[in-house]
Design a protein around this motif. Structure first.
Motif, mmCIF file in Angstrom:
data_model
loop_
_atom_site.group_PDB
_atom_site.id
_atom_site.type_symbol
_atom_site.label_atom_id
_atom_site.label_comp_id
_atom_site.label_asym_id
_atom_site.label_seq_id
_atom_site.Cartn_x
_atom_site.Cartn_y
_atom_site.Cartn_z
ATOM 1 N N LEU A 1 0.823 -1.209 0.000
ATOM 2 C CA LEU A 1 0.000 0.000 0.000
ATOM 3 C C LEU A 1 0.859 1.263 0.000
ATOM 4 O O LEU A 1 0.416 2.319 0.434
ATOM 5 C CB LEU A 1 -0.923 -0.004 1.223
ATOM 6 C CG LEU A 1 -1.809 -1.237 1.409
ATOM 7 C CD1 LEU A 1 -2.593 -1.148 2.711
ATOM 8 C CD2 LEU A 1 -2.744 -1.411 0.225
ATOM 9 N N GLY A 2 2.090 1.138 -0.480
ATOM 10 C CA GLY A 2 2.997 2.287 -0.534
ATOM 11 C C GLY A 2 3.284 2.831 0.849
ATOM 12 O O GLY A 2 3.651 2.091 1.759
ATOM 13 N N LYS A 3 3.092 4.133 1.036
ATOM 14 C CA LYS A 3 3.388 4.760 2.329
ATOM 15 C C LYS A 3 2.428 4.306 3.433
ATOM 16 O O LYS A 3 2.641 4.591 4.603
ATOM 17 C CB LYS A 3 3.381 6.283 2.209
ATOM 18 C CG LYS A 3 2.029 6.862 1.890
ATOM 19 C CD LYS A 3 2.117 8.371 1.785
ATOM 20 C CE LYS A 3 0.718 8.947 1.519
ATOM 21 N NZ LYS A 3 0.723 10.387 1.482
ATOM 22 N N PHE A 4 1.374 3.538 3.056
ATOM 23 C CA PHE A 4 0.418 3.035 4.056
ATOM 24 C C PHE A 4 0.735 1.622 4.515
ATOM 25 O O PHE A 4 -0.023 1.024 5.263
ATOM 26 C CB PHE A 4 -1.015 3.115 3.511
ATOM 27 C CG PHE A 4 -1.441 4.519 3.208
ATOM 28 C CD1 PHE A 4 -1.702 5.405 4.240
ATOM 29 C CD2 PHE A 4 -1.546 4.949 1.900
ATOM 30 C CE1 PHE A 4 -2.082 6.713 3.963
ATOM 31 C CE2 PHE A 4 -1.921 6.241 1.620
ATOM 32 C CZ PHE A 4 -2.190 7.139 2.647
ATOM 33 N N GLY A 5 1.831 1.036 4.040
ATOM 34 C CA GLY A 5 2.280 -0.254 4.538
ATOM 35 C C GLY A 5 1.827 -1.449 3.725
ATOM 36 O O GLY A 5 1.810 -1.410 2.489
ATOM 37 N N TRP B 1 -2.406 -5.826 9.020
ATOM 38 C CA TRP B 1 -1.829 -4.618 8.432
ATOM 39 C C TRP B 1 -0.516 -4.357 9.148
ATOM 40 O O TRP B 1 -0.419 -4.522 10.374
ATOM 41 C CB TRP B 1 -2.758 -3.414 8.617
ATOM 42 C CG TRP B 1 -2.069 -2.132 8.259
ATOM 43 C CD1 TRP B 1 -1.960 -1.577 7.020
ATOM 44 C CD2 TRP B 1 -1.348 -1.275 9.149
ATOM 45 N NE1 TRP B 1 -1.216 -0.427 7.085
ATOM 46 C CE2 TRP B 1 -0.827 -0.216 8.384
ATOM 47 C CE3 TRP B 1 -1.076 -1.310 10.512
ATOM 48 C CZ2 TRP B 1 -0.066 0.803 8.938
ATOM 49 C CZ3 TRP B 1 -0.308 -0.297 11.068
ATOM 50 C CH2 TRP B 1 0.187 0.747 10.279
ATOM 51 N N SER B 2 0.498 -3.970 8.375
ATOM 52 C CA SER B 2 1.757 -3.539 8.985
ATOM 53 C C SER B 2 2.232 -2.275 8.288
ATOM 54 O O SER B 2 1.946 -2.049 7.106
ATOM 55 C CB SER B 2 2.821 -4.639 8.910
ATOM 56 O OG SER B 2 3.094 -4.973 7.575
ATOM 57 N N ASP B 3 2.955 -1.456 9.032
ATOM 58 C CA ASP B 3 3.481 -0.208 8.460
ATOM 59 C C ASP B 3 4.611 -0.531 7.489
ATOM 60 O O ASP B 3 5.084 -1.673 7.432
ATOM 61 C CB ASP B 3 3.936 0.728 9.585
ATOM 62 C CG ASP B 3 5.161 0.212 10.300
ATOM 63 O OD1 ASP B 3 6.159 0.939 10.338
ATOM 64 O OD2 ASP B 3 5.128 -0.922 10.816
#
Length: 185
Positions: free
Chosen positions: A85-89, A127-129
């Motif tokens: 998710l790019g900068k969203f992890g 979800w992970s950063d």
């Protein structure tokens, strides 16, 4: 037993394991505390040095019975894919499926000890950063909410061999976990 792991893409993996077990007793005699009988099976010769029979101590011939907790077939598969998710992890769904053939919880292979064939599905979404330090995971285990019994613990004969514990595997369970990884990988 066979296991296959496949990674068709860097963030996708699939694993499948199949086990086949043909486990049975050759020659084996034992006393079943559930069955209160002083009569020995004719195929179980009594050791002359053994103490005399009491009211509830008959030996049973278990030759050919399957070993406890030994399903003939068991199949497990796990699939996961991480979405960048790019900068969203990263967002990663995981599905795990298990199927087992029927088996017995004790070596006597009688009705109360049977576990029917079953299947079970566990799902997770995490979800992970981008640095993979923070992780949030939601899950549901045993999606089908099947009641599957595991071990059975039988009391001693002086309690008439009554079951003192029957352990069910996990019922449908929902979970949420939050984690943080300290340091570097």
């Amino acid at each position: 037993e066979a296991e296959l792991r496949w990674q068709p893409a860097p963030l996708t993996s699939v694993a499948v394991s199949v086990s086949h077990l043909d486990a049975s007793f050759g020659e084996f005699c034992a006393d079943d505390a559930f069955q209160l009988t002083p009569v020995d099976d004719p195929n179980c010769p009594r050791d002359p040095s053994a103490p005399p029979l009491d009211a509830i101590n008959g030996l049973l011939d278990l030759s050919g019975n399957t070993l406890e907790d030994s399903p003939r077939w068991k199949i497990t598969s796990i699939a996961r894919h991480s979405f960048e998710l790019g900068k969203f992890g990263f967002l990663t769904p995981v599905a795990e499926f298990t199927w087992s053939s029927s088996y017995y919880r004790r070596p006597f292979n009688v009705f109360p000890d049977g576990v029917s064939a079953y299947h079970r599905t566990d799902l997770r979404l995490s979800w992970s950063d981008p640095e993979r330090r923070w992780k949030v995971e939601a899950s549901v285990q045993n999606l089908e909410d099947n009641t599957i019994y595991g071990r059975i613990i039988v009391g001693p004969e002086f309690t008439a061999g009554m079951p003192v514990g029957i352990t069910p595997y996990q019922v449908r369970t929902y979970g949420l976990r939050v984690g943080y990884a300290w340091g570097s990988e």
